[in-house]
Design an enzyme around this catalytic site. Structure first.
Site, PDB file in Angstrom:
ATOM      1  N   LYS A 193     -52.285  75.422 -59.706  1.00  0.00           N
ATOM      2  CA  LYS A 193     -52.105  74.227 -58.883  1.00  0.00           C
ATOM      3  C   LYS A 193     -53.441  73.514 -58.777  1.00  0.00           C
ATOM      4  O   LYS A 193     -54.428  74.076 -58.306  1.00  0.00           O
ATOM      5  CB  LYS A 193     -51.596  74.554 -57.487  1.00  0.00           C
ATOM      6  CG  LYS A 193     -51.142  73.263 -56.795  1.00  0.00           C
ATOM      7  CD  LYS A 193     -51.115  73.338 -55.293  1.00  0.00           C
ATOM      8  CE  LYS A 193     -52.476  73.259 -54.656  1.00  0.00           C
ATOM      9  NZ  LYS A 193     -53.110  71.927 -54.756  1.00  0.00           N
ATOM     10  N   GLY A 245     -61.770  77.430 -52.701  1.00  0.00           N
ATOM     11  CA  GLY A 245     -61.626  76.355 -51.715  1.00  0.00           C
ATOM     12  C   GLY A 245     -62.285  76.746 -50.415  1.00  0.00           C
ATOM     13  O   GLY A 245     -63.244  77.523 -50.404  1.00  0.00           O
ATOM     14  N   SER A 246     -61.760  76.223 -49.329  1.00  0.00           N
ATOM     15  CA  SER A 246     -62.405  76.441 -48.038  1.00  0.00           C
ATOM     16  C   SER A 246     -62.170  77.861 -47.529  1.00  0.00           C
ATOM     17  O   SER A 246     -61.152  78.486 -47.835  1.00  0.00           O
ATOM     18  CB  SER A 246     -61.858  75.438 -47.013  1.00  0.00           C
ATOM     19  OG  SER A 246     -60.468  75.622 -46.858  1.00  0.00           O
ATOM     20  N   THR A 247     -63.105  78.339 -46.735  1.00  0.00           N
ATOM     21  CA  THR A 247     -62.973  79.670 -46.135  1.00  0.00           C
ATOM     22  C   THR A 247     -61.744  79.720 -45.238  1.00  0.00           C
ATOM     23  O   THR A 247     -61.040  80.734 -45.179  1.00  0.00           O
ATOM     24  CB  THR A 247     -64.258  80.016 -45.363  1.00  0.00           C
ATOM     25  OG1 THR A 247     -65.310  80.209 -46.329  1.00  0.00           O
ATOM     26  CG2 THR A 247     -64.121  81.293 -44.542  1.00  0.00           C
ATOM     27  N   GLY A 250     -58.839  80.267 -47.419  1.00  0.00           N
ATOM     28  CA  GLY A 250     -58.994  81.601 -48.001  1.00  0.00           C
ATOM     29  C   GLY A 250     -58.517  82.676 -47.041  1.00  0.00           C
ATOM     30  O   GLY A 250     -57.833  83.630 -47.411  1.00  0.00           O
ATOM     31  N   GLU A 267     -62.948  82.599 -53.773  1.00  0.00           N
ATOM     32  CA  GLU A 267     -64.279  82.014 -53.926  1.00  0.00           C
ATOM     33  C   GLU A 267     -64.336  80.887 -52.910  1.00  0.00           C
ATOM     34  O   GLU A 267     -63.684  79.867 -53.084  1.00  0.00           O
ATOM     35  CB  GLU A 267     -64.438  81.526 -55.382  1.00  0.00           C
ATOM     36  CG  GLU A 267     -65.872  81.396 -55.799  1.00  0.00           C
ATOM     37  CD  GLU A 267     -66.413  80.037 -55.467  1.00  0.00           C
ATOM     38  OE1 GLU A 267     -66.953  79.896 -54.344  1.00  0.00           O
ATOM     39  OE2 GLU A 267     -66.289  79.142 -56.290  1.00  0.00           O
ATOM     40  N   CYS A 301     -69.881  74.408 -53.729  1.00  0.00           N
ATOM     41  CA  CYS A 301     -69.773  75.537 -52.798  1.00  0.00           C
ATOM     42  C   CYS A 301     -71.092  76.289 -52.691  1.00  0.00           C
ATOM     43  O   CYS A 301     -71.423  76.818 -51.655  1.00  0.00           O
ATOM     44  CB  CYS A 301     -68.637  76.465 -53.223  1.00  0.00           C
ATOM     45  SG  CYS A 301     -68.726  76.930 -54.947  1.00  0.00           S
ATOM     46  N   GLU A 404     -70.691  74.338 -43.328  1.00  0.00           N
ATOM     47  CA  GLU A 404     -70.738  73.688 -44.632  1.00  0.00           C
ATOM     48  C   GLU A 404     -70.452  72.203 -44.434  1.00  0.00           C
ATOM     49  O   GLU A 404     -69.438  71.837 -43.847  1.00  0.00           O
ATOM     50  CB  GLU A 404     -69.660  74.330 -45.520  1.00  0.00           C
ATOM     51  CG  GLU A 404     -69.701  73.915 -46.954  1.00  0.00           C
ATOM     52  CD  GLU A 404     -68.684  74.683 -47.799  1.00  0.00           C
ATOM     53  OE1 GLU A 404     -67.528  74.816 -47.374  1.00  0.00           O
ATOM     54  OE2 GLU A 404     -69.056  75.135 -48.898  1.00  0.00           O
TER      55      GLU A 404
HETATM   56  P1  NAI Z   1     -58.887  73.349 -49.170  1.00  0.00           P
HETATM   57  O1  NAI Z   1     -59.392  74.718 -49.089  1.00  0.00           O
HETATM   58  O2  NAI Z   1     -57.850  72.929 -48.195  1.00  0.00           O
HETATM   59  O3  NAI Z   1     -58.286  73.072 -50.619  1.00  0.00           O
HETATM   60  C1  NAI Z   1     -58.540  73.825 -51.769  1.00  0.00           C
HETATM   61  C2  NAI Z   1     -57.247  73.989 -52.550  1.00  0.00           C
HETATM   62  O4  NAI Z   1     -56.305  74.732 -51.793  1.00  0.00           O
HETATM   63  C3  NAI Z   1     -56.543  72.681 -52.876  1.00  0.00           C
HETATM   64  O5  NAI Z   1     -55.925  72.788 -54.129  1.00  0.00           O
HETATM   65  C4  NAI Z   1     -55.494  72.596 -51.791  1.00  0.00           C
HETATM   66  O6  NAI Z   1     -54.382  71.812 -52.160  1.00  0.00           O
HETATM   67  C5  NAI Z   1     -55.085  74.024 -51.639  1.00  0.00           C
HETATM   68  N1  NAI Z   1     -54.506  74.377 -50.343  1.00  0.00           N
HETATM   69  C6  NAI Z   1     -54.667  73.761 -49.143  1.00  0.00           C
HETATM   70  N2  NAI Z   1     -53.971  74.400 -48.192  1.00  0.00           N
HETATM   71  C7  NAI Z   1     -53.345  75.434 -48.782  1.00  0.00           C
HETATM   72  C8  NAI Z   1     -52.488  76.480 -48.325  1.00  0.00           C
HETATM   73  N3  NAI Z   1     -52.141  76.582 -47.041  1.00  0.00           N
HETATM   74  N4  NAI Z   1     -52.053  77.388 -49.221  1.00  0.00           N
HETATM   75  C9  NAI Z   1     -52.411  77.314 -50.503  1.00  0.00           C
HETATM   76  N5  NAI Z   1     -53.212  76.358 -50.998  1.00  0.00           N
HETATM   77  C10 NAI Z   1     -53.681  75.428 -50.151  1.00  0.00           C
HETATM   78  O7  NAI Z   1     -60.085  72.371 -49.108  1.00  0.00           O
HETATM   79  P2  NAI Z   1     -60.025  70.768 -48.910  1.00  0.00           P
HETATM   80  O8  NAI Z   1     -59.016  70.413 -47.883  1.00  0.00           O
HETATM   81  O9  NAI Z   1     -59.901  70.136 -50.217  1.00  0.00           O
HETATM   82  O10 NAI Z   1     -61.432  70.504 -48.313  1.00  0.00           O
HETATM   83  C11 NAI Z   1     -61.726  70.876 -46.973  1.00  0.00           C
HETATM   84  C12 NAI Z   1     -63.122  71.410 -46.883  1.00  0.00           C
HETATM   85  O11 NAI Z   1     -63.206  72.667 -47.534  1.00  0.00           O
HETATM   86  C13 NAI Z   1     -64.155  70.561 -47.578  1.00  0.00           C
HETATM   87  O12 NAI Z   1     -64.607  69.544 -46.777  1.00  0.00           O
HETATM   88  C14 NAI Z   1     -65.215  71.564 -47.888  1.00  0.00           C
HETATM   89  O13 NAI Z   1     -66.028  71.738 -46.769  1.00  0.00           O
HETATM   90  C15 NAI Z   1     -64.444  72.824 -48.156  1.00  0.00           C
HETATM   91  N6  NAI Z   1     -64.242  73.066 -49.591  1.00  0.00           N
HETATM   92  C16 NAI Z   1     -64.958  74.061 -50.177  1.00  0.00           C
HETATM   93  C17 NAI Z   1     -64.831  74.294 -51.523  1.00  0.00           C
HETATM   94  C18 NAI Z   1     -65.607  75.355 -52.181  1.00  0.00           C
HETATM   95  O14 NAI Z   1     -65.602  75.448 -53.395  1.00  0.00           O
HETATM   96  N7  NAI Z   1     -66.293  76.188 -51.445  1.00  0.00           N
HETATM   97  C19 NAI Z   1     -63.949  73.496 -52.366  1.00  0.00           C
HETATM   98  C20 NAI Z   1     -63.203  72.519 -51.647  1.00  0.00           C
HETATM   99  C21 NAI Z   1     -63.379  72.320 -50.307  1.00  0.00           C
END
Ligand code: NAI
Ligand code: MG
Length: 806
Positions: A193, A245-247, A250, A267, A301, A404
């Site tokens: 996804k 993605g976000s902690t 996670g 991660e 990240c 972050e």
């Molecule tokens: P997110 O963690 O919500 O999204 C990452 C991925 O997970 C996306 O593909 C999203 O569609 C999916 N996702 C969201 N909710 C989900 C759920 N309940 N179950 C399964 N998959 C789900 O991060 P988002 O909303 O894009 O960004 C929010 C904050 O997270 C950012 O502002 C940043 O601080 C952080 N972030 C950190 C990342 C990293 O690599 N450490 C990457 C992206 C965001």
């Protein structure tokens, strides 16, 4: 666009935009509308929910993309399940050819992919062209090699199965490659996804799969946002879930997937330190900062977002940094001379703004380049642009220093001594990366050793390679991507696929008050006194003051064992924490202790065999075999103690990357009922061989063999606190360990429910877990009871990048 360009008028370069005609033509060919990629074909878009792919540099809608629901996820998992049979049966060479073909197609379309990524994400073309896309090709090449070598390099392992993979928007195609390449190399099939802000490059990759002749169903793509991700994560057809993605999410996924038997790798976020010692090459460090926090708009990240600068050079460092910030160019991402492009979406800009404003309110000093005022704001209107920003005078405990920001914002703090630098660096719930700047070898490597992070860059930053593992400590997640260590995330010991279920363990009999005044003579014939706990090298009375009856093979009382509780576990963890000396010892020194343990156990083999036979009711012969095998297992792990010590890679000219397996330090271990001596030894020996200190609950119904080890441990020079033993109700104690913040990993062998509980309750500090999901393991079989699987779970790889020549 013109508006943005106009702010560049004051600078020396004219605009040098990359041509986007081929991407425009591709979008037009698809009529600006995309479906999912399932079973080798694109579904028809148009009906149902959709999301809009937007160019964040100007708000332009690029395409409409179907948003996946449960039905799409079902269809994709079904296609992947169907394809798994034939894909996993292919020879390594055949799979390798497919991966080479993907790598070559990515190279062939490199310019197209770079432009597409830049349009959809907003990152500068210089980065997509020179970093993202070449690394994507590199990943497929490197993993073609792992496909070829899987059976030689990972004997006894099989592909885990169908994998669900969820990626973020900051490196859309690169995160796809990091996940898809190792999965395919291992023989797994995939449902990916993509992220809602950046769906386009994954769709282009799906076309590449078709073009390259990848068999249908091996790679499937479902577009969508959080709800789609949640549907995928919850699907019971998956054997593995990989998430970046976000902690916050996670942690949700850790809880949701608990007990499903899915392998999980996470991660997550970071707040990585960028440590500058007073003997650093300051100019190099300044360029390092540019890469650390202004690469990819700081939406990284592992961004070096916390500068930690030694006081003596702080003034000079900040002055030069401010001067350098003046020369950074924020502007159109497609312009080849742009340093910082657009942030991915308005929602992200809002988050950055909110955190920066809160920082200002808090009293930290904000610096932005002189050009970042009104003119910049007007010139960049309509696009998601944020100027490079620096906060000084930041207090280490403030949200600015702890949360972050995920944008181009650096916070800076100062320190006096190297000890202070490490304390500041480690004062974070995260532990993804660290960048260390010093011209002194001792200073740099000592910091690399002491910093709690999965990736360390010495005099460098943000370096990546397919051969080098990437992943976190602490709340930055667990599991590695890249390298040999990354392959394990997609493999499983082959025997585990057909493992039988463990018989249920009946609950413990009701606890009774400990009567330790009674003395040995007062017990009925053959009945021992209450057996105590073993904490910090000393026998300890259970805090509860209660014990529980331990019965023999025919249900007769042998003795009573301490009924350990939360307080006892806490004391044991405290003792384990203090026994740091064990971790600092060499593998050779630890091996000697393990050999000595084996020797001392062997000396008392008869006595232990009798104990095992009596507790469990097995024959004397079988019991003798259990003791013999336990001795052999200690010797095996002694042999391993100084040999599982990492690898060296040469991912770039004049750079080495060390893959160091580091112990978790404190591991909580819950032992099964069966093979009460052998299972205990099989779990504890590799954990301590690798330098961990452990808190163990032995077999709850047959704890005595482990308790008899107290004296053996004492006489074998095992330092107090290295092995702590708390008897009692396994699942109650496992729950306390899973929730304990000073335990970094939990191993659990017991019921399916207990496994689920440990996984769910570990979500607090996102500790690594290794559970048996209620499945049995044949502890007598060396291919199941010892080996790399144990050492792998006893350690995590720290990747240390270091210059090796100039
Ligand atoms: P997110 O963690 O919500 O999204 C990452 C991925 O997970 C996306 O593909 C999203 O569609 C999916 N996702 C969201 N909710 C989900 C759920 N309940 N179950 C399964 N998959 C789900 O991060 P988002 O909303 O894009 O960004 C929010 C904050 O997270 C950012 O502002 C940043 O601080 C952080 N972030 C950190 C990342 C990293 O690599 N450490 C990457 C992206 C965001
Ligand atoms: Mg976009």
């Amino acid at each position: 666009m013109n508006k943005i360009v106009s702010i560049l008028d004051s600078m020396e370069y004219g605009p040098a935009p990359e041509d986007d005609a081929n991407v425009r033509a591709w979008l037009a060919r698809h009529k600006g509308s995309f479906g999912h990629f399932i079973g080798g074909v694109f579904t028809r878009p148009g009906k149902g929910a959709s999301l809009t792919a937007v160019n964040p540099a100007n708000g332009e809608a690029l395409a409409e993309v179907a948003e996946g629901g449960e039905k799409d996820v079902d269809a994709a998992v079904e296609a992947a399940t169907k394809a798994f049979k034939s894909w996993s049966a292919l020879s390594g060479t055949a799979r390798a050819r497919h991966l080479y073909a993907l790598a070559r197609q990515v190279q062939k379309h490199a310019r197209f992919l770079a432009v597409l990524e830049t349009l959809d994400n907003g990152k500068p073309i210089r980065e997509t062209r020179d970093i993202d896309v070449p690394l994507v090709a590199r990943h497929f090449y490197h993993h073609a090699g792992w496909a070829e070598l899987r059976d030689q390099e990972f004997p006894g392992y099989a592909p885990v199965g169908v994998c669900g993979q969820i990626i973020p928007w900051n490196f859309p195609l690169l995160m796809l490659a990091w996940k898809v390449a190792p999965a395919l190399a291992a023989g797994c099939t995939v449902v990916l996804k993509s992220a809602e802000h950046t769906p386009l490059s994954a769709l282009a990759f799906a076309e590449i799969c078709r073009e390259a002749g990848l068999p249908a169903g091996v790679f499937n793509l479902v577009n969508g946002g959080g709800a789609t991700g949640a549907a995928l994560a919850a699907h019971d057809g998956l054997a593995k879930l990989a998430f970046t993605g976000s902690t916050e999410i996670g942690r949700v996924l850790r809880r949701q997937s608990a007990g499903t038997g899915k392998k999980l790798s996470l991660e997550l976020g970071g707040k990585s330190p960028f440590i500058v010692f007073d003997n650093a090459d300051i100019d190099a460090a300044i360029e390092g900062v540019v890469d650390a926090i202004w690469f990819n708009q700081g939406e990284v990240c592992c961004a070096g977002s916390r500068a930690i600068v030694q006081e003596g050079v702080a003034e000079k460092f900040h002055a030069r940094l401010k001067a350098r910030m003046e020369t950074l160019r924020v502007g159109p991402p497609l312009d080849k001379s742009t340093d910082i492009g657009a942030v991915v979406a308005p929602v992200q800009i809002e988050q950055i703004r909110a955190r920066v404003e809160a920082g200002v309110r808090e009293g930290a000093a904000l610096h932005q380049p002189s050009w970042a005022g009104e003119t910049f704001a007007r010139a960049t209107e309509g696009g998601c642009f944020f100027p490079p920003s620096l906060f000084t005078g930041v207090s280490p405990a403030s949200p600015l220093a702890q949360e972050e920001i995920f944008g181009p914002v650096l916070v800076s703090m100062t320190f006096r001594t190297p000890g202070e630098a490490i304390a500041l660096a480690n004062n974070s719930r995260y532990g993804l990366a660290a960048s260390i700047w010093s011209q002194n070898l001792d200073t740099a490597f000592d910091a690399a050793r002491r910093v709690k992070a999965g990736v360390v860059w010495i005099n460098s930053t943000n370096m990546f390679d397919a051969s080098v593992g990437f992943g976190g400590y602490k709340e930055s997640g667990f599991g590695r991507e890249g390298g040999r260590e990354g392959m394990f995330e997609y493999l499983v010991a082959a025997w585990q696929k057909n493992a039988r279920a463990l018989p249920e363990s009946p609950p413990l009999a009701a606890p009774v008050p400990v009567d330790d005044e009674a003395g040995p003579g007062s017990a009925p014939a053959g009945l021992d006194r209450t057996v105590k706990l073993y904490i910090g090298g000393k026998q300890a009375r259970p805090d509860s003051g209660y014990s529980y009856p331990v019965l023999d093979g025919r249900g007769r009382l042998i003795t009573e064992a301490g009924h350990g509780n939360r307080k006892d576990i806490r004391n044991a963890v405290e003792a384990a924490r203090k026994a740091e000396g064990w971790t600092a010892m060499t593998g050779h020194a630890r091996a000697q202790v393990l050999y000595f343990l084996a020797e001392n156990l062997e000396l008392r083999a008869g006595e232990f065999a009798e104990r095992v036979a009596r507790m469990t009711g097995i024959s004397a012969k079988k019991a003798a075999a259990e003791v013999d095998t336990s001795v052999a297992r200690l010797i095996h792990n002694a042999a391993r103690a100084d040999k599982y010590d990492g690898r060296v890679r040469a991912p770039q000219p004049r750079m080495l990357a060390l893959a160091l397996p580091e112990p978790y330090e404190v591991i909580g271990i819950s032992c099964p009922d069966e093979a009460p001596l052998l299972a205990f030894v099989s779990l504890v020996a590799p954990a301590i061989a690798m330098g961990n200190r452990v808190v163990v609950t032995p077999s709850q119904h047959h704890p005595l063999a482990a308790c008899d080890l107290y004296q053996v441990l004492d006489t074998s020079d095992v330092p107090g606190g290295v092995v702590n033993i708390v008897t009692g109700a396994r699942d109650q104690l496992a729950s306390v360990m899973a929730k304990h913040d000073d335990i970094a990993a939990c191993w659990y062998v017991g019921s399916a429910e207990g496994s689920a509980m440990v996984e769910a309750e570990s979500a607090g500090n996102l500790k690594a877990t290794w559970v048996n999901n209620g499945k049995a393991r044949d502890w007598f079989d060396a291919s199941q009871g010892q080996g790399e699987e144990f050492l792998f779970h006893a350690t995590r790889i720290k990747s240390i990048w270091t210059p090796f020549g100039v």
